[in-house]
Scaffold this motif. Sequence first.
Motif, mmCIF file in Angstrom:
data_model
loop_
_atom_site.group_PDB
_atom_site.id
_atom_site.type_symbol
_atom_site.label_atom_id
_atom_site.label_comp_id
_atom_site.label_asym_id
_atom_site.label_seq_id
_atom_site.Cartn_x
_atom_site.Cartn_y
_atom_site.Cartn_z
ATOM 1 N N PHE A 54 -2.905 -15.047 4.595
ATOM 2 C CA PHE A 54 -2.745 -13.806 3.816
ATOM 3 C C PHE A 54 -3.208 -13.989 2.381
ATOM 4 O O PHE A 54 -3.382 -15.117 1.890
ATOM 5 N N HIS A 55 -3.364 -12.847 1.690
ATOM 6 C CA HIS A 55 -3.578 -12.820 0.249
ATOM 7 C C HIS A 55 -3.149 -11.443 -0.259
ATOM 8 O O HIS A 55 -3.487 -10.412 0.341
ATOM 9 N N ASP A 56 -2.389 -11.431 -1.345
ATOM 10 C CA ASP A 56 -1.967 -10.187 -1.992
ATOM 11 C C ASP A 56 -2.765 -10.028 -3.273
ATOM 12 O O ASP A 56 -2.681 -10.881 -4.165
ATOM 13 N N GLN A 57 -3.543 -8.965 -3.335
ATOM 14 C CA GLN A 57 -4.412 -8.734 -4.491
ATOM 15 C C GLN A 57 -3.902 -7.559 -5.315
ATOM 16 O O GLN A 57 -3.780 -6.435 -4.823
ATOM 17 N N THR A 58 -3.618 -7.803 -6.590
ATOM 18 C CA THR A 58 -3.166 -6.743 -7.492
ATOM 19 C C THR A 58 -4.355 -6.014 -8.102
ATOM 20 O O THR A 58 -5.337 -6.643 -8.524
ATOM 21 N N VAL A 59 -4.282 -4.693 -8.101
ATOM 22 C CA VAL A 59 -5.258 -3.846 -8.795
ATOM 23 C C VAL A 59 -4.474 -2.881 -9.678
ATOM 24 O O VAL A 59 -3.310 -2.583 -9.399
ATOM 25 N N ASN A 60 -5.101 -2.401 -10.749
ATOM 26 C CA ASN A 60 -4.442 -1.455 -11.660
ATOM 27 C C ASN A 60 -4.855 -0.031 -11.321
ATOM 28 O O ASN A 60 -6.031 0.224 -11.023
ATOM 29 N N LEU A 61 -3.875 0.889 -11.400
ATOM 30 C CA LEU A 61 -4.097 2.259 -10.960
ATOM 31 C C LEU A 61 -3.715 3.255 -12.047
ATOM 32 O O LEU A 61 -2.661 3.140 -12.672
ATOM 33 N N TRP A 62 -4.597 4.231 -12.263
ATOM 34 C CA TRP A 62 -4.307 5.422 -13.072
ATOM 35 C C TRP A 62 -4.381 6.620 -12.124
ATOM 36 O O TRP A 62 -5.373 6.770 -11.400
ATOM 37 N N ALA A 63 -3.369 7.496 -12.117
ATOM 38 C CA ALA A 63 -3.393 8.659 -11.213
ATOM 39 C C ALA A 63 -2.532 9.778 -11.774
ATOM 40 O O ALA A 63 -1.403 9.549 -12.203
ATOM 41 N N SER A 64 -3.069 11.002 -11.759
ATOM 42 C CA SER A 64 -2.320 12.165 -12.238
ATOM 43 C C SER A 64 -2.273 13.282 -11.207
ATOM 44 O O SER A 64 -1.785 14.376 -11.500
ATOM 45 N N SER A 65 -2.766 13.026 -10.006
ATOM 46 C CA SER A 65 -2.761 14.078 -8.988
ATOM 47 C C SER A 65 -2.727 13.443 -7.600
ATOM 48 O O SER A 65 -2.780 12.222 -7.445
ATOM 49 N N GLN A 66 -2.670 14.292 -6.622
ATOM 50 C CA GLN A 66 -2.689 13.835 -5.236
ATOM 51 C C GLN A 66 -3.974 13.054 -4.950
ATOM 52 O O GLN A 66 -5.027 13.342 -5.495
ATOM 53 N N GLY A 72 -7.478 6.693 9.057
ATOM 54 C CA GLY A 72 -6.807 7.294 7.906
ATOM 55 C C GLY A 72 -5.386 7.727 8.147
ATOM 56 O O GLY A 72 -4.750 8.300 7.247
ATOM 57 N N SER A 73 -4.855 7.467 9.330
ATOM 58 C CA SER A 73 -3.509 7.920 9.650
ATOM 59 C C SER A 73 -2.477 7.265 8.745
ATOM 60 O O SER A 73 -2.501 6.054 8.522
ATOM 61 N N GLY A 74 -1.579 8.094 8.199
ATOM 62 C CA GLY A 74 -0.501 7.617 7.350
ATOM 63 C C GLY A 74 -0.827 7.542 5.877
ATOM 64 O O GLY A 74 0.070 7.389 5.048
ATOM 65 N N THR A 75 -2.116 7.623 5.560
ATOM 66 C CA THR A 75 -2.500 7.513 4.146
ATOM 67 C C THR A 75 -3.304 8.731 3.682
ATOM 68 O O THR A 75 -4.101 8.650 2.757
ATOM 69 N N GLN A 76 -3.078 9.881 4.342
ATOM 70 C CA GLN A 76 -3.847 11.088 4.012
ATOM 71 C C GLN A 76 -3.370 11.759 2.736
ATOM 72 O O GLN A 76 -4.069 12.613 2.185
ATOM 73 N N LEU A 77 -2.167 11.423 2.251
ATOM 74 C CA LEU A 77 -1.655 12.082 1.047
ATOM 75 C C LEU A 77 -0.702 11.161 0.296
ATOM 76 O O LEU A 77 0.271 10.662 0.868
ATOM 77 N N PHE A 78 -1.005 10.970 -0.979
ATOM 78 C CA PHE A 78 -0.085 10.320 -1.903
ATOM 79 C C PHE A 78 0.116 11.257 -3.090
ATOM 80 O O PHE A 78 -0.849 11.862 -3.575
ATOM 81 N N GLN A 79 1.369 11.380 -3.546
ATOM 82 C CA GLN A 79 1.713 12.356 -4.571
ATOM 83 C C GLN A 79 2.433 11.702 -5.748
ATOM 84 O O GLN A 79 3.563 11.244 -5.602
ATOM 85 N N PRO A 80 1.804 11.663 -6.932
ATOM 86 C CA PRO A 80 2.526 11.163 -8.111
ATOM 87 C C PRO A 80 3.555 12.180 -8.594
ATOM 88 O O PRO A 80 3.301 13.388 -8.575
ATOM 89 N N SER A 81 4.699 11.706 -9.021
ATOM 90 C CA SER A 81 5.712 12.584 -9.623
ATOM 91 C C SER A 81 5.574 12.587 -11.140
ATOM 92 O O SER A 81 6.246 13.359 -11.819
ATOM 93 N N ARG A 82 4.707 11.748 -11.663
ATOM 94 C CA ARG A 82 4.401 11.680 -13.087
ATOM 95 C C ARG A 82 3.034 11.026 -13.227
ATOM 96 O O ARG A 82 2.459 10.552 -12.236
ATOM 97 N N TYR A 83 2.527 11.002 -14.427
ATOM 98 C CA TYR A 83 1.241 10.361 -14.658
ATOM 99 C C TYR A 83 1.406 8.845 -14.542
ATOM 100 O O TYR A 83 2.218 8.237 -15.243
ATOM 101 N N ILE A 84 0.642 8.277 -13.651
ATOM 102 C CA ILE A 84 0.656 6.826 -13.465
ATOM 103 C C ILE A 84 -0.423 6.241 -14.367
ATOM 104 O O ILE A 84 -1.616 6.478 -14.169
#
Length: 413
Positions: free
Chosen positions: A295-307, A361-373
């Motif tokens: 295995f390997h866990d890779q960290t990435v940085n995310l900015w998101a303000s919408s679905q 794409g099953s299970g990952t069709q929608l992600f929703q921020p509750s605030r600006y990430i």
Amino acid sequence: MKVVSFLDALRGSGLAAAASLLVVMPAHGVVQDITATFRPDPSNPMVNEFVNTTPQSGVCPGHIKDYCEKNGLFTIRTGELQAASSGPIAANHEDPRHGAMWKVPSEWRDLQVVHSETGQSETVQVRIAGIGHRFDIRPSVGVWGQPGLAWNQAWRNAPAPCQGVDYFAASSFFVLFFWLVPENAGVCNRVPGLPITQMWYGHTEYAYGLRTPNPLTMASGEYTGSLNYSIGPGGDFDFGDIMIPNDNVLTFNFTLTVDHHLKVEVPPGGNRIQLEPQGGWQGWLQSGRKPARLFHDQTVNLWASSQFKMSLECGDPLGNTCSVRNVAGHQVPLDIAVTLPAGISDGSGRPVSRLPLRLDGSGTQLFQPSRYIDRKPSTLHFEIQADGVSQMLDQDSGNVYSGTATVVWDSEV
């Protein structure tokens, strides 16, 4: 849309003129453009609201700025909406409609704004929260004096249900005033103590309140819509039966602009992934103990303000996921999953932890921020499970397995 590609299981890509006697012209409609914009603000990530960008004029920016900002009010002063008396106004009249009266649409009203490309519809609410004019009068402003009420106080202080804001300016023949109007208020009026021969409104000023949708649930782009208010006796803006307006419709044209942010940042070197057992290969090399997984866990940085949604693309698919392969063609599945930062939920409202990414794409069709990430770490989990590891070790020693995978972050939900 932002795309990050992973090679060898991860590749980076990644608002007082002098008055003259009003001449009433044919009605054509008064139009007011209302604009508001949403852009995520890294300095205030919890503030997810539209900013009203409509130029203001009148008392809010000039006299009661703090009050308006605290209560979410905006004022517009316009010379396009005027009115003039159709005859004399009697002293001490009993019917408000026979003099200077105001009834405005102070209740909240809904209007639909529609995305210019997708047709997505959202609801905006608006109400009129204040009214004022510059009015000119003959014979003089002193006609408004009443027992116990000086003429100037009659306009500085509003009659119920309206509320004064201590705004007032006057000469012998004109007055500027402005009153707040509570929600669902009725008629506000003033009765002169002496007869009025002529009266006219050289400009109209109104305050309005806005309720806008949650921008985090809206797609980027422009949303437009209109709301019409009738003007005149019995209309939405009703000045009584004596004060006759120069127009019969006030149209608000709304434009809401949504400018979302979706960005993924892969740290240097994070586009090449090396899969290893827990603690490295020493257990296998020294004791022949087969690893439970690679295995390997890779960290990435995310900015998101919408679905957004995520999907997986593979250089060498195997079932519903990717794979790695050696030079002899032996292939084993490579599982990829994602963990997203707090403040983002999946389509069912649950936190996102080690959620599998699949080719369909099953299970990952929608992600929703509750605030600006704002540049929060996410993790991509790459794993070859025990069965695949066992098969790989059964191949010739020194075999190298490689493959490519592309992880897609897509704002077009």
